[in-house]
Design an enzyme around this catalytic site. Sequence first.
Site, mmCIF file in Angstrom:
data_model
loop_
_atom_site.group_PDB
_atom_site.id
_atom_site.type_symbol
_atom_site.label_atom_id
_atom_site.label_comp_id
_atom_site.label_asym_id
_atom_site.label_seq_id
_atom_site.Cartn_x
_atom_site.Cartn_y
_atom_site.Cartn_z
ATOM 1 N N VAL A 281 1.213 -0.936 0.183
ATOM 2 C CA VAL A 281 -0.028 -0.195 -0.485
ATOM 3 C C VAL A 281 1.175 1.425 -0.270
ATOM 4 C CG1 VAL A 281 -1.489 1.034 0.789
ATOM 5 C CG2 VAL A 281 -1.834 -1.360 1.381
ATOM 6 N N THR A 282 0.624 2.044 -0.935
ATOM 7 C CA THR A 282 1.126 3.186 -1.162
ATOM 8 C C THR A 282 0.708 4.497 -0.514
ATOM 9 O OG1 THR A 282 0.903 4.586 -3.590
ATOM 10 C CG2 THR A 282 2.669 2.705 -3.055
ATOM 11 N N GLY B 41 0.994 5.283 5.279
ATOM 12 C CA GLY B 41 1.219 5.999 6.393
ATOM 13 C C GLY B 41 -0.102 6.209 7.570
ATOM 14 N N GLY C 266 -4.118 8.457 6.008
ATOM 15 C CA GLY C 266 -4.967 8.716 5.923
ATOM 16 C C GLY C 266 -5.668 7.538 5.086
ATOM 17 N N ALA D 11 10.004 5.596 0.885
ATOM 18 C CA ALA D 11 10.689 5.711 -0.341
ATOM 19 C C ALA D 11 9.432 6.511 -0.832
ATOM 20 C CB ALA D 11 10.367 4.293 -0.960
ATOM 21 N N SER E 33 -10.087 9.428 -7.838
ATOM 22 C CA SER E 33 -11.226 10.669 -7.721
ATOM 23 C C SER E 33 -12.506 10.913 -8.378
ATOM 24 C CB SER E 33 -9.615 11.392 -7.701
ATOM 25 O OG SER E 33 -11.039 12.232 -6.797
ATOM 26 N N TYR F 186 -5.109 17.464 -11.045
ATOM 27 C CA TYR F 186 -5.190 16.124 -9.988
ATOM 28 C C TYR F 186 -5.956 16.204 -11.280
ATOM 29 C CZ TYR F 186 -7.517 14.114 -5.786
ATOM 30 O OH TYR F 186 -7.239 13.337 -5.098
ATOM 31 N N LYS G 147 -5.914 11.639 -12.417
ATOM 32 C CA LYS G 147 -6.962 10.635 -11.516
ATOM 33 C C LYS G 147 -7.750 10.344 -12.434
ATOM 34 C CE LYS G 147 -5.831 10.893 -7.481
ATOM 35 N NZ LYS G 147 -5.253 9.766 -6.364
ATOM 36 N N THR H 121 -10.591 12.625 5.547
ATOM 37 C CA THR H 121 -9.253 12.307 6.097
ATOM 38 C C THR H 121 -8.529 14.161 5.918
ATOM 39 O OG1 THR H 121 -8.533 12.765 3.516
ATOM 40 C CG2 THR H 121 -8.783 10.505 4.957
HETATM 41 P P1 NAP Z 1 -3.237 11.785 2.511
HETATM 42 O O1 NAP Z 1 -3.893 11.851 3.968
HETATM 43 O O2 NAP Z 1 -2.431 13.084 1.975
HETATM 44 O O3 NAP Z 1 -2.433 10.803 3.153
HETATM 45 C C1 NAP Z 1 -1.835 10.954 1.428
HETATM 46 C C2 NAP Z 1 0.184 10.129 1.887
HETATM 47 O O4 NAP Z 1 1.106 9.435 0.484
HETATM 48 C C3 NAP Z 1 0.746 10.784 3.004
HETATM 49 O O5 NAP Z 1 1.292 9.522 3.872
HETATM 50 C C4 NAP Z 1 1.721 11.120 2.087
HETATM 51 O O6 NAP Z 1 3.274 11.301 2.491
HETATM 52 C C5 NAP Z 1 2.194 10.288 1.098
HETATM 53 N N1 NAP Z 1 2.546 10.216 -0.100
HETATM 54 C C6 NAP Z 1 2.724 11.419 -0.671
HETATM 55 N N2 NAP Z 1 3.377 11.315 -1.853
HETATM 56 C C7 NAP Z 1 4.037 10.977 -1.557
HETATM 57 C C8 NAP Z 1 5.534 10.373 -2.485
HETATM 58 N N3 NAP Z 1 5.771 10.996 -4.095
HETATM 59 N N4 NAP Z 1 5.596 8.500 -2.499
HETATM 60 C C9 NAP Z 1 5.594 8.134 -1.184
HETATM 61 N N5 NAP Z 1 4.440 8.606 -0.569
HETATM 62 C C10 NAP Z 1 4.262 9.976 -1.224
HETATM 63 O O7 NAP Z 1 -3.974 11.533 1.696
HETATM 64 P P2 NAP Z 1 -5.452 10.547 1.754
HETATM 65 O O8 NAP Z 1 -6.650 11.708 1.904
HETATM 66 O O9 NAP Z 1 -5.509 9.881 2.344
HETATM 67 O O10 NAP Z 1 -5.865 10.614 0.177
HETATM 68 C C11 NAP Z 1 -5.433 9.228 -0.722
HETATM 69 C C12 NAP Z 1 -5.890 9.228 -2.009
HETATM 70 O O11 NAP Z 1 -7.215 8.775 -2.131
HETATM 71 C C13 NAP Z 1 -4.991 9.572 -2.764
HETATM 72 O O12 NAP Z 1 -4.560 9.012 -3.694
HETATM 73 C C14 NAP Z 1 -6.236 11.477 -3.618
HETATM 74 O O13 NAP Z 1 -5.986 12.089 -4.516
HETATM 75 C C15 NAP Z 1 -6.536 9.748 -2.992
HETATM 76 N N6 NAP Z 1 -8.313 10.832 -2.626
HETATM 77 C C16 NAP Z 1 -8.489 11.108 -1.601
HETATM 78 C C17 NAP Z 1 -9.760 11.657 -1.454
HETATM 79 C C18 NAP Z 1 -10.388 11.733 0.034
HETATM 80 O O14 NAP Z 1 -11.438 12.225 0.322
HETATM 81 N N7 NAP Z 1 -9.643 11.746 1.335
HETATM 82 C C19 NAP Z 1 -10.776 11.593 -2.021
HETATM 83 C C20 NAP Z 1 -10.225 11.247 -3.357
HETATM 84 C C21 NAP Z 1 -8.952 10.524 -3.579
HETATM 85 P P3 NAP Z 1 2.769 12.297 3.301
HETATM 86 O O15 NAP Z 1 2.664 12.221 4.671
HETATM 87 O O16 NAP Z 1 5.012 12.207 3.825
HETATM 88 O O17 NAP Z 1 3.226 13.960 2.906
#
Ligand code: NAP
Length: 253
Positions: A10-11, A14, A16, A61, A151, A163, A167, A198
Amino acid sequence: MELKDKVIVVTGGGRGLGRAMALELAGKGAKLALVDLNQEDLDQTVAMCADKGVEARSYQADISDEAAVEKLFGDIATDFGAINGLVNNAGITRDGLFLKVKDGKVVNKMTKDQWDLVIKVNLTGTFLCAREAAAKMIELGCQGCIINISSISRAGNMGQTNYTATKAGVAAMAVTWAKELARYGIRAAAVAPGFIGTEMVMSMKPEALEKVEAMIPAKRLGKPEEIAKTVAFIFENDYISGRCFEVDGALRL
Ligand code: NAP
């Protein structure tokens, strides 16, 4: 695919959505390889998975760095001896209007840096991780599944030129891989979440968040576990491939 004892990467694992996915999959007995930039977040999620009695390892990474991703999947293959699944979940936003106009004059533009950074992480990172994961699956004789997190914005959304492009791209790549990799027993699919509670969404201005909630027919944000359960469902159902699942409380863009 029965998730018990399968190795799932899972990338962005950490925090969210990635953390919620890791916990859901751990609850089903999967072994987790969690990839993220932030080691502290990774340590916490690994400990939470270990509490569920499964093997979980962290890998710090940057998914947009080709050499780092090649090493990453080599390390995961060596540590676990198998790779059965990948969730391409890590992603970022750098929102801004395409053009900002005041009194008939263009006062701001989405910068090339805003564009490049989001493309590099969301699109190139997803491409690199899936390529290396699929290569290892084939070399190790593992069947499995790759899931890209798209998304609702893939349909187009104000302030998200960069974005939305990524997506839409990750949803389309899942279709391509489903077709190309089926002969090796590898499936691919995508999940397009709506607004989920998140940090990425909760960091929006409160006024903007209120407007969003009012627009959602379900009248609430989604829960990370609701996306995680969709991911587990796709892994578990061997006839799902080449499709994108919208999980958005009926909010269609
Ligand atoms: P988040 O809380 O910002 O978590 C994203 C994670 O990805 C963070 O831990 C971040 O690390 C890590 N990350 C960012 N850049 C990276 C890189 N270059 N290499 C490795 N890890 C990296 O986001 P989330 O809300 O959980 O979203 C997760 C996914 O769902 C994303 O692709 C987002 O576009 C998609 N999504 C989310 C929503 C929503 O409502 N939340 C809706 C639609 C789609 P750091 O903590 O160090 O920055």
